[in-house]
Write a protein that holds these residues in place. Structure first.
Motif, PDB file in Angstrom:
ATOM      1  N   ARG A   5      66.871  63.216  85.572  1.00 13.37           N
ATOM      2  CA  ARG A   5      66.661  61.893  86.237  1.00 13.37           C
ATOM      3  C   ARG A   5      66.098  60.876  85.324  1.00 13.37           C
ATOM      4  NH1 ARG A   5      62.979  62.722  91.354  1.00 13.37           N
ATOM      5  NH2 ARG A   5      61.867  64.086  89.656  1.00 13.37           N
ATOM      6  N   ALA A   6      65.439  61.533  84.098  1.00  8.78           N
ATOM      7  CA  ALA A   6      64.787  60.563  83.013  1.00  8.78           C
ATOM      8  C   ALA A   6      66.280  59.561  82.315  1.00  8.78           C
ATOM      9  CB  ALA A   6      64.351  61.436  82.140  1.00  8.78           C
ATOM     10  N   ILE A   7      67.317  60.200  82.565  1.00 14.19           N
ATOM     11  CA  ILE A   7      68.342  59.628  81.526  1.00 14.19           C
ATOM     12  C   ILE A   7      68.694  58.230  82.343  1.00 14.19           C
ATOM     13  CG2 ILE A   7      70.889  59.642  81.125  1.00 14.19           C
ATOM     14  CD1 ILE A   7      70.427  62.567  80.970  1.00 14.19           C
ATOM     15  N   PRO A   8      68.763  57.927  83.556  1.00 15.17           N
ATOM     16  CA  PRO A   8      68.969  56.618  84.143  1.00 15.17           C
ATOM     17  C   PRO A   8      67.941  55.620  83.845  1.00 15.17           C
ATOM     18  CG  PRO A   8      69.107  58.206  85.871  1.00 15.17           C
ATOM     19  CD  PRO A   8      69.249  59.005  84.772  1.00 15.17           C
ATOM     20  N   VAL A   9      66.706  56.213  83.944  1.00 16.01           N
ATOM     21  CA  VAL A   9      65.373  55.687  83.672  1.00 16.01           C
ATOM     22  C   VAL A   9      65.347  55.117  82.491  1.00 16.01           C
ATOM     23  CG1 VAL A   9      62.919  55.982  83.487  1.00 16.01           C
ATOM     24  CG2 VAL A   9      64.133  57.015  85.448  1.00 16.01           C
ATOM     25  N   GLY A  10      65.619  55.862  81.383  1.00 18.15           N
ATOM     26  CA  GLY A  10      65.682  55.628  80.049  1.00 18.15           C
ATOM     27  C   GLY A  10      66.776  54.254  79.890  1.00 18.15           C
ATOM     28  N   VAL A  11      67.819  54.441  80.585  1.00 20.79           N
ATOM     29  CA  VAL A  11      68.866  53.367  80.197  1.00 20.79           C
ATOM     30  C   VAL A  11      68.282  52.037  80.907  1.00 20.79           C
ATOM     31  CG1 VAL A  11      70.983  52.477  81.124  1.00 20.79           C
ATOM     32  CG2 VAL A  11      70.845  54.980  80.409  1.00 20.79           C
ATOM     33  N   ARG A  12      67.680  52.076  82.227  1.00 21.75           N
ATOM     34  CA  ARG A  12      67.306  50.833  82.726  1.00 21.75           C
ATOM     35  C   ARG A  12      66.008  50.206  81.822  1.00 21.75           C
ATOM     36  NH1 ARG A  12      64.970  49.348  87.159  1.00 21.75           N
ATOM     37  NH2 ARG A  12      66.738  48.200  88.091  1.00 21.75           N
ATOM     38  N   VAL A  13      65.069  50.981  81.343  1.00 23.13           N
ATOM     39  CA  VAL A  13      64.155  50.600  80.410  1.00 23.13           C
ATOM     40  C   VAL A  13      64.595  49.990  78.985  1.00 23.13           C
ATOM     41  CG1 VAL A  13      61.992  51.152  79.077  1.00 23.13           C
ATOM     42  CG2 VAL A  13      62.200  52.074  81.325  1.00 23.13           C
ATOM     43  N   MET A  14      65.749  50.756  78.497  1.00 20.26           N
ATOM     44  CA  MET A  14      66.352  50.055  77.141  1.00 20.26           C
ATOM     45  C   MET A  14      67.029  48.696  77.400  1.00 20.26           C
ATOM     46  SD  MET A  14      65.199  51.605  74.321  1.00 20.26           S
ATOM     47  CE  MET A  14      63.427  51.041  75.050  1.00 20.26           C
ATOM     48  N   VAL A  15      67.695  48.650  78.468  1.00 21.18           N
ATOM     49  CA  VAL A  15      68.394  47.424  78.857  1.00 21.18           C
ATOM     50  C   VAL A  15      67.601  46.219  79.147  1.00 21.18           C
ATOM     51  CG1 VAL A  15      69.971  46.305  80.594  1.00 21.18           C
ATOM     52  CG2 VAL A  15      70.559  48.830  79.849  1.00 21.18           C
ATOM     53  N   GLN A  16      66.471  46.544  79.722  1.00 20.66           N
ATOM     54  CA  GLN A  16      65.488  45.483  80.147  1.00 20.66           C
ATOM     55  C   GLN A  16      64.705  45.206  78.547  1.00 20.66           C
ATOM     56  OE1 GLN A  16      65.338  43.651  82.522  1.00 20.66           O
ATOM     57  NE2 GLN A  16      65.301  44.683  84.412  1.00 20.66           N
ATOM     58  N   THR A  17      64.714  46.264  77.738  1.00 20.75           N
ATOM     59  CA  THR A  17      63.780  45.771  76.490  1.00 20.75           C
ATOM     60  C   THR A  17      64.737  45.085  75.856  1.00 20.75           C
ATOM     61  OG1 THR A  17      62.630  47.922  76.683  1.00 20.75           O
ATOM     62  CG2 THR A  17      62.856  46.889  74.535  1.00 20.75           C
ATOM     63  N   ALA A  18      65.916  45.238  75.538  1.00 21.27           N
ATOM     64  CA  ALA A  18      67.023  44.649  74.704  1.00 21.27           C
ATOM     65  C   ALA A  18      67.212  43.151  75.402  1.00 21.27           C
ATOM     66  CB  ALA A  18      68.357  45.114  74.703  1.00 21.27           C
ATOM     67  N   LEU A  19      67.235  42.764  76.452  1.00 21.03           N
ATOM     68  CA  LEU A  19      67.051  41.554  77.176  1.00 21.03           C
ATOM     69  C   LEU A  19      66.116  40.816  76.623  1.00 21.03           C
ATOM     70  CD1 LEU A  19      69.301  42.349  80.401  1.00 21.03           C
ATOM     71  CD2 LEU A  19      69.944  41.530  78.370  1.00 21.03           C
ATOM     72  N   ARG A  20      64.966  41.383  77.110  1.00 15.81           N
ATOM     73  CA  ARG A  20      63.558  40.673  76.700  1.00 15.81           C
ATOM     74  C   ARG A  20      63.263  40.342  75.357  1.00 15.81           C
ATOM     75  NH1 ARG A  20      63.573  41.970  81.657  1.00 15.81           N
ATOM     76  NH2 ARG A  20      62.161  41.042  83.409  1.00 15.81           N
ATOM     77  N   ALA A  21      63.626  41.300  74.551  1.00 15.98           N
ATOM     78  CA  ALA A  21      63.477  40.992  73.096  1.00 15.98           C
ATOM     79  C   ALA A  21      64.140  39.994  72.798  1.00 15.98           C
ATOM     80  CB  ALA A  21      63.709  42.425  72.202  1.00 15.98           C
ATOM     81  N   LEU A  22      65.509  39.808  72.920  1.00 15.06           N
ATOM     82  CA  LEU A  22      66.467  38.983  72.364  1.00 15.06           C
ATOM     83  C   LEU A  22      66.153  37.370  73.078  1.00 15.06           C
ATOM     84  CD1 LEU A  22      70.124  40.252  73.359  1.00 15.06           C
ATOM     85  CD2 LEU A  22      69.013  40.054  71.113  1.00 15.06           C
ATOM     86  N   ALA A  23      65.580  37.486  74.522  1.00 15.90           N
ATOM     87  CA  ALA A  23      65.039  36.066  74.799  1.00 15.90           C
ATOM     88  C   ALA A  23      63.706  35.847  74.132  1.00 15.90           C
ATOM     89  CB  ALA A  23      64.599  36.313  76.322  1.00 15.90           C
ATOM     90  N   ALA A  24      62.695  36.790  73.698  1.00 18.21           N
ATOM     91  CA  ALA A  24      61.551  36.390  72.824  1.00 18.21           C
ATOM     92  C   ALA A  24      61.640  35.996  71.692  1.00 18.21           C
ATOM     93  CB  ALA A  24      60.472  37.755  73.091  1.00 18.21           C
ATOM     94  N   ALA A  25      62.807  36.352  71.113  1.00 19.50           N
ATOM     95  CA  ALA A  25      63.136  35.977  69.590  1.00 19.50           C
ATOM     96  C   ALA A  25      63.763  34.798  69.367  1.00 19.50           C
ATOM     97  CB  ALA A  25      64.376  37.088  69.107  1.00 19.50           C
TER      98      ALA A  25
END
Length: 419
Positions: A398-418
């Motif tokens: 179950r950690a796999i979809p958890v990791g996907v959600r976290v990394m997608v949100q991370t990418a989107l927020r990192a792009l916005a913050a940059a």
């Protein structure tokens, strides 16, 4: 080889994580629904990788599988020069920033004793550190981000790095850097499995989160001789005993106690006969240390202590000190991005504090060039958990979809913050 998205015969898929965990925010453009549809395939991919592991530096079939899956998602992956790793940009707005996400893909030289349908089919090779999980997560991230890019809603580029050879020296991260993996990148992020955290939690920490890790090999030599007359030769077994018992303690006395220096020999060898003093002996191990300053001094300190301990024995010393990797030191702004992303992906209860580990991670070399952060992904199973690098290590999938959600949100927020 079976298809990456075909569940190995006899396996039962773990139940997927809820599409939107309590307290979380939905992913944009109904990506949660797409993720839910992808979960069985991602778990099947993880199980396929677990069944077909490849050692560090030889991840050719793994890299080919990754490239095929990314191509099926409409992306344009490129292999590293050796063909054992993959770099793939998800292209959004062309004038936007570039953020990188990294997964390591290699396995360890261990037999797999687990009684599971996805047990390793390769003798002496096993995914005992969760790199199969990291790889599957990043594939899922690439598939979802590709959808956003197609809709014109990706505010920059996200570089997916599938890195070989994390477990050996020289490190695979250096191959990626040499191949241009960090070109134009403004931040880089990674997850690493942590069996001490439950599924649904991510461990975060500003500053050092791993230790530096180097390899130390000491070879001793002498004339050899008879055990009845050690006074006529050099007793290498005695010298080796002094080396492995005295040197670690003495080295730790040469540095501040809070540096956390730890020298441990994992292999020692001398002789073949009970009544023969050998002419060669050796010991090898790792030196780990928590702070960067002490890591810089460590080779000189170890060399001096080894010479001082062995000199009275008369043995000749050949010391090989192989620089490994500095500590992973998480950038504070990158941790702010990860914290916000974790809260959005999993709710506020998904954020956990994590201590600095004595384990080494070559993600640290990326952080020598660009800011970023490594987070710990909870993969703990019910009952007693098995630590990383043990052959029986396994994860709650179950950690796999958890990791996907976290990394997608991370990418989107990192792009916005940059911006």
């Amino acid at each position: 080889m079976t298809s990456a998205l075909t569940l190995p015969t006899g396996g039962q898929l773990a139940s997927s994580w809820p599409e939107t965990p309590p307290g979380s925010q939905p992913l944009p453009r109904e990506l949660d629904h797409l993720l839910a549809l992808r979960v069985p395939g991602l778990i099947a991919t993880r199980r396929h990788l677990h069944s077909h592991p490849e050692l560090s530096g030889n991840e050719f079939e793994t890299a080919a599988l990754i490239a095929r899956e990314l191509s099926l998602a409409g992306l344009n992956p490129r292999l590293l020069p050796k063909g054992n790793g993959v770099i793939c940009d998800v292209n959004g707005r062309p004038d936007g920033p570039v953020v990188a996400l990294r997964a390591d893909i290699d396995a360890l030289p261990l037999d797999d004793p687990k009684d599971v349908p996805y047990r390793s089919t390769v003798e002496g090779v096993c995914h005992a550190c969760g790199h199969d999980v990291h790889t599957s997560i990043l594939l899922g991230v690439g598939m979802l981000l590709a959808q956003l890019a197609d809709l014109g809603e990706l505010d920059g580029r996200v570089r997916l790095i599938f890195q070989p050879a994390e477990e050996i020296l020289p490190c695979g991260s250096l191959e990626v850097i040499e191949a241009g993996g960090l070109d134009d990148v403004v931040q880089i992020f990674a997850l690493h499995c942590d069996p001490n955290l439950p599924v649904g939690q991510v461990g975060l920490r500003v500053g050092p989160i791993t230790a530096a890790a180097d390899n130390v090999t000491v070879r001793l030599s002498g004339p050899g001789g008879h055990t009845a007359r050690p006074h006529l030769t050099v007793d290498l077994v005695d010298a080796l005993g002094r080396l492995i018992t005295e040197v670690p303690a003495l080295v730790s006395r040469r540095v501040p106690a809070n540096s956390g220096l730890l020298l441990v020999f994992g292999h020692a060898s001398a002789g073949t006969r009970y009544n023969v003093i050998p002419s060669e002996a050796s010991a090898s191990g790792t030196l780990r240390v928590m702070d960067r300053d002490t890591w810089e001094q460590a080779p000189k300190i170890v060399a001096q202590v080894v010479r001082d301990v062995i000199a009275p024995t008369g043995a000749t010393v050949d010391l090989e000190y192989l620089r490994g990797r500095p500590p992973v030191c998480n950038d504070s702004r990158a941790i702010q991005v990860l914290t916000a992303a974790t809260a959005a992906a999993l709710g506020p209860d998904g954020i956990a504090e994590t201590p600095q580990s004595m384990g080494g991670e070559d993600f640290s070399w990326y952080l020598e060039y660009v800011p970023g952060a490594l987070a710990r992904l909870g993969v703990g199973r019910s009952g007693p958990n098995v630590d990383l690098h043990r052959a029986s290590f396994d994860v709650d999938e179950r950690a796999i979809p958890v990791g996907v959600r976290v990394m997608v949100q991370t990418a989107l927020r990192a792009l916005a913050a940059a911006h």
